[in-house]
Design a protein around this motif. Structure first.
Motif, mmCIF file in Angstrom:
data_model
loop_
_atom_site.group_PDB
_atom_site.id
_atom_site.type_symbol
_atom_site.label_atom_id
_atom_site.label_comp_id
_atom_site.label_asym_id
_atom_site.label_seq_id
_atom_site.Cartn_x
_atom_site.Cartn_y
_atom_site.Cartn_z
ATOM 1 N N MET A 141 -11.562 -4.178 2.199
ATOM 2 C CA MET A 141 -10.171 -3.862 1.890
ATOM 3 C C MET A 141 -9.513 -2.986 2.954
ATOM 4 S SD MET A 141 -10.593 -3.267 -2.219
ATOM 5 C CE MET A 141 -8.890 -3.526 -2.690
ATOM 6 N N ALA A 142 -10.310 -2.367 3.800
ATOM 7 C CA ALA A 142 -9.741 -1.512 4.844
ATOM 8 C C ALA A 142 -8.941 -2.320 5.864
ATOM 9 C CB ALA A 142 -10.845 -0.734 5.550
ATOM 10 N N TYR A 143 -9.279 -3.594 6.030
ATOM 11 C CA TYR A 143 -8.559 -4.411 7.005
ATOM 12 C C TYR A 143 -7.079 -4.539 6.631
ATOM 13 C CZ TYR A 143 -13.223 -5.806 8.646
ATOM 14 O OH TYR A 143 -14.506 -5.811 9.131
ATOM 15 N N GLU A 144 -6.797 -4.712 5.333
ATOM 16 C CA GLU A 144 -5.401 -4.814 4.922
ATOM 17 C C GLU A 144 -4.705 -3.457 5.031
ATOM 18 O OE1 GLU A 144 -5.109 -6.120 0.873
ATOM 19 O OE2 GLU A 144 -6.182 -4.397 0.058
ATOM 20 N N ALA A 145 -5.452 -2.382 4.772
ATOM 21 C CA ALA A 145 -4.873 -1.046 4.926
ATOM 22 C C ALA A 145 -4.516 -0.783 6.386
ATOM 23 C CB ALA A 145 -5.853 0.016 4.416
ATOM 24 N N ASP A 146 -5.368 -1.262 7.294
ATOM 25 C CA ASP A 146 -5.052 -1.130 8.723
ATOM 26 C C ASP A 146 -3.750 -1.859 9.063
ATOM 27 O OD1 ASP A 146 -7.437 0.261 9.037
ATOM 28 O OD2 ASP A 146 -8.544 -1.475 9.795
ATOM 29 N N GLU A 147 -3.560 -3.026 8.468
ATOM 30 C CA GLU A 147 -2.325 -3.779 8.705
ATOM 31 C C GLU A 147 -1.107 -2.992 8.230
ATOM 32 O OE1 GLU A 147 0.264 -7.192 9.521
ATOM 33 O OE2 GLU A 147 -1.606 -6.369 10.325
ATOM 34 N N VAL A 148 -1.214 -2.368 7.060
ATOM 35 C CA VAL A 148 -0.107 -1.566 6.552
ATOM 36 C C VAL A 148 0.200 -0.429 7.523
ATOM 37 C CG1 VAL A 148 0.718 -0.108 4.662
ATOM 38 C CG2 VAL A 148 -0.655 -2.139 4.156
ATOM 39 N N ALA A 149 -0.838 0.264 7.970
ATOM 40 C CA ALA A 149 -0.637 1.400 8.875
ATOM 41 C C ALA A 149 0.057 0.953 10.165
ATOM 42 C CB ALA A 149 -1.976 2.062 9.187
ATOM 43 N N ARG A 150 -0.351 -0.177 10.706
ATOM 44 C CA ARG A 150 0.267 -0.662 11.951
ATOM 45 C C ARG A 150 1.725 -1.053 11.727
ATOM 46 N NH1 ARG A 150 -5.050 -3.580 12.460
ATOM 47 N NH2 ARG A 150 -6.277 -2.289 13.899
ATOM 48 N N CYS A 151 1.984 -1.714 10.609
ATOM 49 C CA CYS A 151 3.363 -2.123 10.331
ATOM 50 C C CYS A 151 4.266 -0.914 10.126
ATOM 51 C CB CYS A 151 3.403 -3.041 9.108
ATOM 52 S SG CYS A 151 2.720 -4.694 9.387
ATOM 53 N N VAL A 152 3.772 0.090 9.401
ATOM 54 C CA VAL A 152 4.548 1.317 9.201
ATOM 55 C C VAL A 152 4.781 2.004 10.537
ATOM 56 C CG1 VAL A 152 4.483 3.629 8.192
ATOM 57 C CG2 VAL A 152 3.825 1.645 6.800
ATOM 58 N N ARG A 153 3.744 2.088 11.344
ATOM 59 C CA ARG A 153 3.865 2.694 12.680
ATOM 60 C C ARG A 153 4.929 1.998 13.511
ATOM 61 N NH1 ARG A 153 -0.986 1.028 16.237
ATOM 62 N NH2 ARG A 153 0.277 -0.886 16.140
ATOM 63 N N ASP A 154 4.994 0.671 13.393
ATOM 64 C CA ASP A 154 5.906 -0.121 14.219
ATOM 65 C C ASP A 154 7.270 -0.334 13.572
ATOM 66 O OD1 ASP A 154 3.786 -0.278 15.962
ATOM 67 O OD2 ASP A 154 3.170 -2.295 15.337
ATOM 68 N N GLY A 155 7.516 0.300 12.425
ATOM 69 C CA GLY A 155 8.820 0.214 11.787
ATOM 70 C C GLY A 155 9.103 -1.102 11.097
ATOM 71 N N LYS A 156 8.078 -1.838 10.721
ATOM 72 C CA LYS A 156 8.256 -3.127 10.058
ATOM 73 C C LYS A 156 8.349 -2.949 8.538
ATOM 74 C CE LYS A 156 5.628 -5.700 13.560
ATOM 75 N NZ LYS A 156 4.455 -6.570 13.800
ATOM 76 N N THR A 157 9.091 -3.820 7.906
ATOM 77 C CA THR A 157 9.165 -3.815 6.449
ATOM 78 C C THR A 157 8.282 -4.881 5.811
ATOM 79 O OG1 THR A 157 11.127 -5.227 6.527
ATOM 80 C CG2 THR A 157 11.491 -2.839 6.372
ATOM 81 N N GLU A 158 7.798 -5.843 6.600
ATOM 82 C CA GLU A 158 6.853 -6.830 6.084
ATOM 83 C C GLU A 158 5.866 -7.214 7.173
ATOM 84 O OE1 GLU A 158 8.172 -10.871 5.167
ATOM 85 O OE2 GLU A 158 10.040 -10.498 6.257
#
Length: 373
Positions: free
Chosen positions: A329-346
């Protein structure tokens, strides 16, 4: 540049939240990650005692899940006897929603309205209209929103797509995917989440996201499909007599963007899927078989056709792609962190569009069954 650390608030303290928390407390380097990391800043439960017990348990994990506590990733974690405290905690960046299905919409709505990023367990919501409202809120508040379809981000998902999209197996001809687990429903109490209709019980909502994800990864995301949505040709549910939830569900899809390729998806809570294969992608020159347990498989096989139907693939090969950590499940959490870092909403890997398609399948399967009663 130091890694982006995402501060998580955890809603609910059951098994799924435990698994998620254990995974994000592992050393990111064990899965080849160095650009993001995770901290648990707050936990909300029905009472403070339950939330504190959850955090205490995380402090006492064995290796490799003890890495986070040793690195201070639980330091200062606040515990709340309600979810409101997590929504309003200024030290929380993103909220993981691990509550029962029927609570997802209200929980996500409250979190988004509070300006928090959201990772919501599957099924996202109970009906498509609710999902559209959440998407509108994410846009309004400019915050990230994603359904927690963790399988999409595991190594095996990328590996299967790489083989399939390379063209070495020729065109896709058919997909069958089944995720069935014998919960022994007759032995479960009426209040169990799989039995109780008020908790979104039944096989479809609990198990259905997993065969669905493999149809989406192999067919909808196929380059030749050009993201063309499928048609639903057939649906069926067998009701569980005691409570009326679905004992099993199945639905047949047709992908016009791939020339009418069909996918049969099935779930069942009264039997366990047969054999070692959970999904088979039939192609012109050979097949891909994914091991049973479509939520987080670690192996797939490329297999030849038999007899006079032999294609270019002439021998069976096994491909092993295990997850690191507890359950992946950490892989999806990593995706969230990267998207938040990059200012993405999805997420481009788990778009709202795709959640809407799958939610539409579930609505249709349930609606067709209700219409037959």
């Amino acid at each position: 540049m130091s890694p982006k650390e995402l501060r998580w608030g955890i809603l609910a303290t059951g098994k799924i939240s435990t698994n998620f928390s254990k995974d994000i407390l592992t050393d990111p380097s064990t899965r080849g990650v160095s650009d993001v990391s995770h901290r648990i800043a707050a936990v909300g439960s029905r009472n403070v005692e339950s939330a504190q017990a959850f955090v205490d348990k995380l402090h006492k994990l064995d290796a490799p899940f003890d890495w986070g506590a040793k690195q201070g990733k639980l330091d200062g974690c606040k515990v709340y006897g309600s979810y409101d405290g997590v929504y309003n905690d200024p030290n929380v960046d993103a909220i993981y929603i691990g509550t029962p299905h029927v609570a997802h919409f209200d929980n996500a709505k409250s979190a988004l309205s509070a300006g928090k990023h959201v990772l919501c367990e599957k099924p996202f919501v109970m009906k498509l209209e609710e999902l559209d409202e959440l998407i509108a809120l994410a846009k309004k508040h400019n915050v990230f929103l994603m359904e927690a379809v963790w399988t999409r981000f595991q190594p095996i998902a990328y590996a299967v797509q790489e083989v399939l999209f390379s063209g070495k197996l020729g065109k896709v001809k058919r997909v069958e995917a089944d995720f069935s687990i014998d919960f022994k429903p007759d032995g479960l109490p009426d209040s169990h989440r799989m039995i109780d209709p008020t908790l979104g019980g039944g096989s479809l909502l609990d198990l259905g996201p997993y065969p669905s994800v493999w149809a989406m990864l192999t067919l909808f995301q196929h380059p030749d499909n050009h993201r063309t949505p499928p048609n639903i040709l057939f649906t069926h549910q067998t009701p569980y007599a005691r409570s009326g939830v679905d004992l099993n569900s199945r639905w047949l899809l047709e992908f016009p963007g791939l020339g009418g390729v069909q996918a049969l998806l099935t779930t069942d809570m009264g039997v366990t899927g047969g054999g070692e294969r959970g999904a088979v992608i039939v192609c012109e020159e050979g097949d891909i078989a994914i091991e049973w347990g479509l939520s987080n498989p670690s192996r797939f096989w490329i297999t030849p056709h038999t007899g006079k139907r032999m294609g270019l693939i002439t021998s069976k090969t096994e491909h092993h792609h295990p997850v690191q950590g507890n359950s992946g499940m950490a892989y999806e959490a990593d995706e969230v962190a990267r998207c938040v870092r990059d200012g993405k909403t999805e997420s481009e890997r788990m778009r709202w569009e795709e959640s809407r398609i799958v939610q539409g399948w579930f609505d249709r399967v349930r609606g067709d069954a209700a219409g037959k009663k």
